[in-house]
Design a protein around this motif. Structure first.
Motif, short mmCIF file in Angstrom:
data_model
loop_
_atom_site.label_atom_id
_atom_site.label_comp_id
_atom_site.label_asym_id
_atom_site.label_seq_id
_atom_site.Cartn_x
_atom_site.Cartn_y
_atom_site.Cartn_z
N UNK A 1 -2.24 -10.45 -105.23
CA UNK A 1 -3.07 -9.49 -104.49
C UNK A 1 -2.92 -9.61 -102.98
N UNK A 2 -2.01 -10.46 -102.54
CA UNK A 2 -1.85 -10.70 -101.11
C UNK A 2 -0.36 -10.63 -100.77
N UNK A 3 0.01 -9.69 -99.90
CA UNK A 3 1.42 -9.55 -99.55
C UNK A 3 1.96 -10.77 -98.82
N UNK A 4 1.11 -11.47 -98.07
CA UNK A 4 1.58 -12.68 -97.40
C UNK A 4 2.02 -13.73 -98.40
N UNK A 5 1.34 -13.80 -99.52
CA UNK A 5 1.74 -14.74 -100.58
C UNK A 5 3.11 -14.35 -101.12
N UNK A 6 3.32 -13.06 -101.33
CA UNK A 6 4.61 -12.58 -101.82
C UNK A 6 5.71 -12.80 -100.78
N UNK A 7 5.39 -12.63 -99.50
CA UNK A 7 6.38 -12.83 -98.44
C UNK A 7 6.81 -14.30 -98.36
N UNK A 8 5.84 -15.21 -98.46
CA UNK A 8 6.19 -16.64 -98.42
C UNK A 8 7.02 -17.02 -99.65
N UNK B 1 9.04 -15.03 -101.17
CA UNK B 1 10.37 -14.49 -100.94
C UNK B 1 11.17 -15.34 -99.97
N UNK B 2 10.52 -15.90 -98.94
CA UNK B 2 11.24 -16.70 -97.96
C UNK B 2 11.81 -17.97 -98.59
N UNK B 3 11.16 -18.48 -99.63
CA UNK B 3 11.64 -19.69 -100.31
C UNK B 3 12.65 -19.38 -101.40
N UNK C 1 19.01 -16.76 -100.59
CA UNK C 1 20.13 -15.97 -101.08
C UNK C 1 20.70 -15.11 -99.96
N UNK C 2 19.81 -14.50 -99.18
CA UNK C 2 20.26 -13.66 -98.07
C UNK C 2 21.00 -14.50 -97.04
N UNK C 3 20.52 -15.71 -96.78
CA UNK C 3 21.16 -16.59 -95.81
C UNK C 3 22.58 -16.94 -96.25
N UNK C 4 22.73 -17.29 -97.52
CA UNK C 4 24.05 -17.65 -98.04
C UNK C 4 24.98 -16.44 -98.02
N UNK C 5 24.48 -15.28 -98.44
CA UNK C 5 25.31 -14.08 -98.46
C UNK C 5 25.76 -13.70 -97.05
#
Length: 530
Positions: A441-448, A450-452, A457-461
């Motif tokens: 229910x919290x986008x900040x939770x989803x963003x954190x 995603x960062x982990x 994956x984005x960094x490696x690509x």
């Protein structure tokens, strides 16, 4: 003049140097960005192999930092907790009706992160269905809904979907019986067939009057989605649905679509207050003609309606040398009747026709006919000119009556609760990768979260991206006309530098001889004046 040319040459060299420096700075910035990202990840370390030039980071399974309803990483190498469907798809041929498509838990084919696993759809041209229960049901009340997961079309996608369904909560929900008819609350995710690239957000709205459910589709995103299906990279899909009925869809944490459930769904949530009266009938004397023929107009006396549209060209003359007695085509004299030709079955054999060789040097053969031309006297059938209709009443429409099925739902966010997530898919392409589901229910939770996960994956690509020269070459292979652009881009500055900077001998110097009267140093004076 030479001084000005010198300044021009210096300017061109400065621009070229600045351009090369800018490219070098970009490369340094990219390297610095990677280094900064590595420092930000406390568990990350980079390993660059000079032979393969591959970039790797250490990975730790992400852990949600807040209250969640569901998470899944598949990092344990299995899909324990997920149930494969044992059903058959209705209205499908028996040989493909069963949900027997294979699933595996694997790492990515390209740009993989050691230790990171995902769920992979493995079968082509088969139905797939797999589902899992939430940790706790999601009830739509005063908190937003955030749904997020990753998809990678590792082999591209011809025709198929990668969307997820949030299965409506019910006492008789059996994941082994999960199929296309299983009630869902929301369907969200990418889908593609042919050249139609979609990003679904569909929810089933309950009619408060009769209890029937109807699918409501969000408007299409305003951005081009093609690259997300073709670049073979892992992309992050996020849906945020708020209690104020607003919604927003993100791809790779960038907004691609947003709107309101009351204003931007098709068909609309609420039906119209009034509808056309089906019993109303247009009056017989209702005149919908906006223009009518002028009743006072008279056909001109010299108007000939019988004149033909085409006439023979009176100036045409048969070309000299036209062979009237020679046919345009003749029977092939070298043709022979096939040995297996049966005249009783195949009929009388006739040699195939070929162009008459006698006509090759002549202007024409056969009967010469006078060519036709447009008749200058042709006017066609006369029609009276149109004028405004004085009795025009406009387009007739039936009268409006109150809609007996009208209702007003001002809170469509309050959807049916759901307690399971499922993937029910058909695809003509295999190896579709799913990973890192989270519902909260919290986008900040989803963003954190995603960062982990997706962030690594984005960094490696990004680190494994080919250089600028390789990218330009690849682009030119797909679009050959880009070579012209490249050549002009390089050749034009070089030509300008050669033109302005190449040293030239003065024509005036050779014009003087030793016996000539000494001349004034005009050039030196001009330079001093400048």
């Amino acid at each position: 003049m030479k001084l000005r040319l010198g300044w021009t040459c210096l300017l061109l060299l400065s621009l070229a140097t600045a351009s090369w420096s800018h490219e070098a700075d970009q490369e340094d910035a990219e390297e610095a960005q990677v280094e900064d990202s590595e420092e930000a990840e406390t568990e990350a370390k980079d390993t660059v192999d000079d032979a393969s030039i591959s970039f790797q980071v250490t990975y730790k399974t992400p852990v949600p930092t807040g209250d969640v309803f569901f998470t899944e990483t598949f990092d344990d190498g299995s899909f324990d907790g997920w149930q494969l469907s044992q059903m058959k798809k209705e209205d499908a041929d028996d040989d493909i009706a069963k949900y027997d498509g294979k699933w595996e838990v694997e790492s990515l084919k390209e740009n993989s992160v050691a230790g990171d696993m995902g769920l992979v759809l493995k079968s082509r041209a088969k139905h797939h269905a797999i589902a899992a229960m939430l940790q706790k049901p999601f009830v739509f009340n005063e908190k937003p809904l955030v749904v997020q997961y990753e998809v990678n079309f590792q082999d591209g996608i011809d025709c198929g979907g990668a969307y997820m369904k949030l299965l409506s909560a019910s006492d008789d929900l059996d994941l082994e019986k999960f199929q296309d008819r299983t009630p869902y609350t929301i369907m969200f995710g990418p889908d593609k067939c042919g050249e139609d690239y979609k990003l679904h957000f569909i929810f089933r709205h309950k009619n408060p009057m009769n209890g029937d459910y109807e699918e409501k589709h969000a408007k299409r995103p305003d951005v081009d989605l093609k690259k997300f299906y073709t670049d073979k990279k892992t992309h992050l899909y996020t849906l945020v649905l708020s209690p104020d009925n607003s919604y927003e869809i993100f791809v790779d944490q960038s907004s691609v679509s947003k709107g309101n459930l009351l204003a931007d769904m098709i068909p609309p949530i609420n039906p119209p207050k009034e509808i056309d009266d089906s019993s109303d009938v247009k009056p017989e004397d209702w005149d919908e003609r906006q223009k009518i023929p002028d009743p006072e107009a008279v056909k001109p006396e010299d108007w000939d309606e019988d004149a033909p549209a085409k006439i023979e060209d009176p100036d045409a003359i048969k070309p000299q040398g036209w062979l009237d007695d020679e046919p345009e085509y003749i029977s092939d004299p070298n043709a022979e009747k096939p040995e297996d030709w049966d005249e009783e079955m195949d009929g009388e054999w006739e040699a195939p026709q070929i162009p008459n060789p006698a006509c090759e040097t002549a202007p024409g053969c056969g009967l010469w006919t006078i060519p036709m031309i447009n008749n200058p006297q042709y006017k066609g059938k006369w029609k009276a000119p149109l004028i405004e209709n004085p009795n025009y009443q406009g387009t007739w429409r039936p009268r409006k009556i109150p809609n007996p099925d009208y209702f007003e739902d001002l809170h469509p966010f309050r959807m049916s609760p759901f307690n399971a997530v499922g993937l029910e898919l058909w695809s003509m392409t295999s190896d579709i990768y799913f990973d890192n589901f989270i519902i909260c229910s919290d986008k900040e939770v989803a963003d954190r979260w995603a960062s982990d996960s997706w962030g690594l994956k984005k960094l490696v690509a990004s680190a494994n991206e080919p250089g600028v020269f390789s990218q330009l070459t690849t682009a030119a292979e797909e679009r050959p006309w880009l070579w012209v652009v490249y050549i002009l881009t390089v050749a034009l500055p070089v030509a300008l530098m050669v033109l302005f900077c190449w040293p030239k001998k003065s024509d005036d110097v050779g014009a003087y001889k030793k016996m000539d009267t000494p001349q004034r140093d005009v050039q030196g004076e001009e330079e001093e004046e400048e």
